[in-house]
Design a protein around this motif. Structure first.
Motif, PDB file in Angstrom:
ATOM      1  N   ILE A  20     -33.134 -30.518  22.701  1.00 40.55           N
ATOM      2  CA  ILE A  20     -32.247 -29.570  23.379  1.00 40.55           C
ATOM      3  C   ILE A  20     -32.947 -28.939  24.583  1.00 40.55           C
ATOM      4  N   MET A  21     -34.201 -28.544  24.378  1.00 39.87           N
ATOM      5  CA  MET A  21     -34.951 -27.908  25.457  1.00 39.87           C
ATOM      6  C   MET A  21     -35.287 -28.907  26.556  1.00 39.87           C
ATOM      7  N   GLY A  29     -40.189 -30.214  26.507  1.00 41.97           N
ATOM      8  CA  GLY A  29     -39.435 -29.771  25.342  1.00 41.97           C
ATOM      9  C   GLY A  29     -40.287 -29.757  24.087  1.00 41.97           C
ATOM     10  N   CYS A  33     -33.397 -31.494  27.413  1.00 40.26           N
ATOM     11  CA  CYS A  33     -32.137 -31.679  28.153  1.00 40.26           C
ATOM     12  C   CYS A  33     -31.855 -30.481  29.054  1.00 40.26           C
ATOM     13  N   LEU A  34     -32.144 -29.285  28.555  1.00 45.76           N
ATOM     14  CA  LEU A  34     -31.942 -28.082  29.358  1.00 45.76           C
ATOM     15  C   LEU A  34     -32.855 -28.094  30.579  1.00 45.76           C
ATOM     16  N   ALA A  35     -34.125 -28.432  30.361  1.00 46.78           N
ATOM     17  CA  ALA A  35     -35.074 -28.496  31.480  1.00 46.78           C
ATOM     18  C   ALA A  35     -34.659 -29.570  32.475  1.00 46.78           C
ATOM     19  N   THR A  53     -31.641 -30.671  33.051  1.00 49.83           N
ATOM     20  CA  THR A  53     -30.440 -30.233  33.760  1.00 49.83           C
ATOM     21  C   THR A  53     -30.785 -29.245  34.872  1.00 49.83           C
ATOM     22  N   VAL A  54     -31.629 -28.268  34.550  1.00 50.09           N
ATOM     23  CA  VAL A  54     -31.988 -27.233  35.524  1.00 50.09           C
ATOM     24  C   VAL A  54     -32.795 -27.827  36.674  1.00 50.09           C
TER      25      VAL A  54
END
Length: 253
Positions: free
Chosen positions: A199-200, A233, A202-204, A206-207
């Motif tokens: 999850i982290m 992540g 994917c978040l990184a 995306t940002v």
């Protein structure tokens, strides 16, 4: 100087030195080259680098990021890898102190730095690199983790399976190197932290990917290596995952 500060300073310098070697591994191993021979040289003019050119970070600053012979620009990847390794070594020490868990953290950082360099440069995560860390990480986790080994085994299985499914669904959006890497990271993290790491990551992705797209550094549909985000992540989950999971659980209690 206190003992903690002395050990931290030692690990920082050690990280700088090893980070320089990790650059060599990350840049040469994907090309099938020896990491020992030939000695380091300028990629533009071929000038052999002397000792004064090889001082981590400081040589880059002193030369203003240029070769002393042809004045070609030196990639920022070199000092970034060295500095990141030094800082992350100190970070792992801040988590564990001088304990058995320190070695697992240092191995995880080392793998993450080498994978990031290789994937950023070539969009490739070499099997040899993963195999190099397989036995040390399996042994380190087996002897130091407070979790049962079946939990780590499930973490490896889950990490590999989830990313393999993403590869199949995305039809090549990721590579098998990412799958193998995340299976190994899953072994280190176990469940449920391997899922948090994804999850982290994917978040990184995306940002950072969105920022690069908006600033024009990459174009739409341009491939972006995902290995560095998996490493980020995994490190975040390794350091803070338990606290994040506990916080999340308290929201529903």
């Amino acid at each position: 100087m206190t003992m903690d500060a002395a050990v931290g300073a030692y690990l920082f310098v050690l990280g700088l030195v090893l980070g320089s070697f990790y650059n060599v591994v990350g840049l040469r191993l994907p090309r099938g080259e020896s990491v020992i021979y030939p000695p380091s040289s300028c990629g533009s003019c071929g000038m052999r680098l002397r000792a004064r050119h090889l001082v981590p970070v400081f040589s880059y600053i002193a030369s203003r990021g240029r070769c002393g012979g042809c004045r070609a620009k030196i990639s920022l990847l070199y000092p970034a890898g060295e500095l990141a390794t030094g800082l992350l070594f100190v970070w792992v020490y801040s988590l564990h102190g001088v304990s058995e868990g320190l070695w697992t953290g240092l191995l995880l950082v080392s793998l993450s730095v080498m994978v990031t360099i290789a994937d950023l440069k070539y969009m490739l995560i070499p099997n040899k690199l993963l195999l190099l860390f397989l036995v040390p990480l399996v042994a380190a986790v087996s002897f130091t983790s407070e979790l049962p080994l079946w939990n780590h085994a499930l973490g490896a299985l889950t990490g590999g399976a989830v990313l393999l499914l993403i590869v199949i669904v995305s039809k090549g959006g990721m590579g098998m190197g990412d799958v193998k890497l995340f299976a190994l990271l899953g072994w280190v993290l176990g469940l449920p932290l391997v899922l948090l790491a994804l999850i982290m990551a994917c978040l990184a992705g995306t940002v950072i990917g969105g920022t690069l797209l908006l600033t024009g550094h990459i174009q739409r549909k341009q491939p972006v290596p995902f290995g560095p985000f998996l490493a980020v992540g995994a490190l975040a989950a390794y350091g803070y995952g338990a606290a994040i999971v506990d916080w999340y659980i308290t929201l529903f209690i």
